[in-house]
Design a protein around this motif. Structure first.
Motif, mmCIF file in Angstrom:
data_model
loop_
_atom_site.group_PDB
_atom_site.id
_atom_site.type_symbol
_atom_site.label_atom_id
_atom_site.label_comp_id
_atom_site.label_asym_id
_atom_site.label_seq_id
_atom_site.Cartn_x
_atom_site.Cartn_y
_atom_site.Cartn_z
ATOM 1 N N ASP A 1 55.695 24.082 59.240
ATOM 2 C CA ASP A 1 56.272 23.501 60.278
ATOM 3 C C ASP A 1 55.379 23.865 61.504
ATOM 4 O OD1 ASP A 1 58.560 22.640 58.936
ATOM 5 O OD2 ASP A 1 59.711 24.504 59.559
ATOM 6 N N GLU A 2 54.570 25.063 61.674
ATOM 7 C CA GLU A 2 53.911 25.681 62.666
ATOM 8 C C GLU A 2 52.585 24.803 62.724
ATOM 9 O OE1 GLU A 2 54.655 27.625 65.575
ATOM 10 O OE2 GLU A 2 56.554 27.373 64.626
ATOM 11 N N LEU A 3 52.014 24.653 61.502
ATOM 12 C CA LEU A 3 50.858 23.659 61.527
ATOM 13 C C LEU A 3 50.975 22.377 61.960
ATOM 14 C CD1 LEU A 3 48.794 23.244 58.244
ATOM 15 C CD2 LEU A 3 49.629 21.447 59.486
ATOM 16 N N LYS A 4 52.040 21.701 61.631
ATOM 17 C CA LYS A 4 52.506 20.294 62.315
ATOM 18 C C LYS A 4 52.609 20.386 63.800
ATOM 19 C CE LYS A 4 55.264 17.770 59.570
ATOM 20 N NZ LYS A 4 56.120 17.218 58.538
ATOM 21 N N LYS A 5 52.989 21.475 64.422
ATOM 22 C CA LYS A 5 53.298 21.441 65.602
ATOM 23 C C LYS A 5 51.982 21.935 66.572
ATOM 24 C CE LYS A 5 57.978 23.405 65.435
ATOM 25 N NZ LYS A 5 58.586 24.801 65.858
ATOM 26 N N THR A 6 50.960 22.726 65.936
ATOM 27 C CA THR A 6 50.023 23.429 66.849
ATOM 28 C C THR A 6 48.651 22.848 66.467
ATOM 29 O OG1 THR A 6 49.956 25.490 65.553
ATOM 30 C CG2 THR A 6 51.608 25.094 67.277
ATOM 31 N N VAL A 7 48.327 22.487 65.087
ATOM 32 C CA VAL A 7 46.987 22.588 64.809
ATOM 33 C C VAL A 7 46.319 21.101 64.938
ATOM 34 C CG1 VAL A 7 45.490 22.651 62.715
ATOM 35 C CG2 VAL A 7 47.465 24.259 62.852
ATOM 36 N N PRO A 8 45.056 21.295 65.654
ATOM 37 C CA PRO A 8 44.244 20.041 66.247
ATOM 38 C C PRO A 8 43.643 19.053 64.978
ATOM 39 C CG PRO A 8 43.085 21.696 66.628
ATOM 40 C CD PRO A 8 44.378 22.399 65.902
ATOM 41 N N ILE A 9 44.732 18.586 64.155
ATOM 42 C CA ILE A 9 44.272 17.554 62.974
ATOM 43 C C ILE A 9 44.703 16.329 63.255
ATOM 44 C CG2 ILE A 9 44.357 17.123 60.536
ATOM 45 C CD1 ILE A 9 44.312 20.100 60.012
ATOM 46 N N TRP A 10 44.019 15.150 63.244
ATOM 47 C CA TRP A 10 44.233 13.814 63.591
ATOM 48 C C TRP A 10 44.312 12.970 62.276
ATOM 49 C CZ3 TRP A 10 40.729 16.531 66.155
ATOM 50 C CH2 TRP A 10 40.986 17.071 67.350
ATOM 51 N N LYS A 11 45.228 11.994 62.303
ATOM 52 C CA LYS A 11 45.103 11.135 61.061
ATOM 53 C C LYS A 11 45.230 9.747 61.625
ATOM 54 C CE LYS A 11 49.951 10.674 59.581
ATOM 55 N NZ LYS A 11 51.097 11.191 58.714
ATOM 56 N N LYS A 12 44.555 8.994 60.737
ATOM 57 C CA LYS A 12 44.601 7.618 60.978
ATOM 58 C C LYS A 12 44.997 6.954 59.967
ATOM 59 C CE LYS A 12 41.823 3.668 62.836
ATOM 60 N NZ LYS A 12 40.247 3.268 63.326
ATOM 61 N N GLU A 13 46.341 6.203 60.181
ATOM 62 C CA GLU A 13 46.960 5.447 59.057
ATOM 63 C C GLU A 13 46.570 3.922 59.030
ATOM 64 O OE1 GLU A 13 51.236 5.526 60.021
ATOM 65 O OE2 GLU A 13 51.420 7.766 59.258
ATOM 66 N N TYR A 14 46.247 3.611 57.731
ATOM 67 C CA TYR A 14 45.424 2.241 57.481
ATOM 68 C C TYR A 14 46.816 1.457 56.758
ATOM 69 C CZ TYR A 14 40.872 3.453 58.493
ATOM 70 O OH TYR A 14 39.893 3.745 59.389
ATOM 71 N N TYR A 15 47.284 0.346 57.242
ATOM 72 C CA TYR A 15 48.285 -0.406 56.676
ATOM 73 C C TYR A 15 47.652 -1.601 56.341
ATOM 74 C CZ TYR A 15 50.764 2.389 60.060
ATOM 75 O OH TYR A 15 51.277 3.542 61.011
ATOM 76 N N GLN A 16 48.394 -2.498 55.603
ATOM 77 C CA GLN A 16 47.931 -3.843 55.024
ATOM 78 C C GLN A 16 47.384 -4.822 55.927
ATOM 79 O OE1 GLN A 16 51.381 -5.091 52.806
ATOM 80 N NE2 GLN A 16 50.254 -4.301 50.752
ATOM 81 N N ASP A 17 48.116 -4.775 57.421
ATOM 82 C CA ASP A 17 47.577 -5.485 58.525
ATOM 83 C C ASP A 17 46.868 -5.064 59.550
ATOM 84 O OD1 ASP A 17 50.007 -3.960 59.328
ATOM 85 O OD2 ASP A 17 51.077 -5.817 60.208
ATOM 86 N N ASN A 18 46.764 -3.754 59.817
ATOM 87 C CA ASN A 18 46.022 -3.065 60.835
ATOM 88 C C ASN A 18 46.220 -1.346 60.670
ATOM 89 O OD1 ASN A 18 48.668 -1.906 61.600
ATOM 90 N ND2 ASN A 18 48.531 -2.735 63.530
ATOM 91 N N SER A 19 45.450 -0.800 61.460
ATOM 92 C CA SER A 19 45.559 0.747 61.731
ATOM 93 C C SER A 19 45.590 1.292 62.801
ATOM 94 C CB SER A 19 44.125 1.238 61.045
ATOM 95 O OG SER A 19 43.045 0.995 61.896
ATOM 96 N N ILE A 20 46.125 2.780 62.803
ATOM 97 C CA ILE A 20 46.302 3.414 64.145
ATOM 98 C C ILE A 20 46.209 4.658 64.048
ATOM 99 C CG2 ILE A 20 48.040 1.486 65.179
ATOM 100 C CD1 ILE A 20 50.342 3.708 63.913
ATOM 101 N N TRP A 21 45.639 5.585 65.082
ATOM 102 C CA TRP A 21 45.665 6.799 64.944
ATOM 103 C C TRP A 21 47.173 7.482 65.468
ATOM 104 C CZ3 TRP A 21 41.949 9.577 63.148
ATOM 105 C CH2 TRP A 21 40.552 9.170 63.129
ATOM 106 N N VAL A 22 47.388 8.468 64.626
ATOM 107 C CA VAL A 22 48.729 9.108 64.914
ATOM 108 C C VAL A 22 48.368 10.451 64.707
ATOM 109 C CG1 VAL A 22 50.080 7.122 63.950
ATOM 110 C CG2 VAL A 22 49.406 8.960 62.646
ATOM 111 N N ASN A 23 49.386 11.143 65.391
ATOM 112 C CA ASN A 23 49.427 12.910 65.067
ATOM 113 C C ASN A 23 49.438 13.193 63.525
ATOM 114 O OD1 ASN A 23 49.851 13.353 67.865
ATOM 115 N ND2 ASN A 23 51.918 13.451 67.571
ATOM 116 N N ALA A 24 48.581 14.243 63.401
ATOM 117 C CA ALA A 24 48.406 14.541 61.878
ATOM 118 C C ALA A 24 49.806 14.810 61.129
ATOM 119 C CB ALA A 24 47.849 15.762 61.852
ATOM 120 N N HIS A 25 50.763 15.395 61.853
ATOM 121 C CA HIS A 25 52.051 15.483 60.991
ATOM 122 C C HIS A 25 53.266 15.056 62.005
ATOM 123 C CE1 HIS A 25 49.626 17.670 58.535
ATOM 124 N NE2 HIS A 25 49.032 18.211 59.584
ATOM 125 N N PRO A 26 53.466 13.723 62.105
ATOM 126 C CA PRO A 26 54.590 13.547 63.093
ATOM 127 C C PRO A 26 55.859 13.739 62.613
ATOM 128 C CG PRO A 26 53.817 11.675 61.803
ATOM 129 C CD PRO A 26 52.715 12.823 61.337
#
Length: 136
Positions: free
Chosen positions: A111-136
């Protein structure tokens, strides 16, 4: 304490690290890449981090957990790079004399990792991609 940012997570290695005769309870949380997000079909994820800051935050969280629960061993692993559906991307684990402490501390870590650690994820979908928080 074992705290790492890694290319691949070895679940057997994580479990083996937590083994100790002093622990009656060992708890692992394993976060994996799911096949959907935001109503779309996910193809893959890519994780990035500013490693020095991420490791510092992970260590801070680990120290807070050790201050609040009687922990024998603790680990936090987070994968970086491209990950496919089903792959493990984050593991938090605790070994403690009793199961309650292991469960509570493990949940605190993720839970704390998701709130505070600066790790980013990019989600790739079938039609596009977006950057989102690592742990939405």
């Amino acid at each position: 304490m074992l705290i790492k940012l890694v290319n691949q997570i070895d679940l057997n290695e994580a479990f083996q690290y937590l083994q100790t005769p002093a622990a009656g309870g060992t708890n692992l949380f394993i976060g994996t890449v799911r096949d959907h997000a935001q109503g779309k079909q996910v193809v893959k994820l890519v994780f990035e981090a500013y490693a020095p800051m991420a490791l510092k935050e992970l260590e801070k969280i680990a120290n807070q957990a050790k201050a609040n629960w009687p922990i024998e061993k603790l680990l936090i692993l987070h994968a970086l790079g491209e990950k496919q559906i089903g792959e493990p991307v984050v593991v938090t684990g605790v070994a403690s004399a009793h199961r309650n402490a292991a469960f509570e501390a493990t949940r605190f870590l993720i839970d704390e990792l998701k709130k505070t650690v600066p790790i980013w994820k990019k989600e790739y979908y079938q039609d596009n991609s977006i950057w989102v928080n690592a742990h939405p």
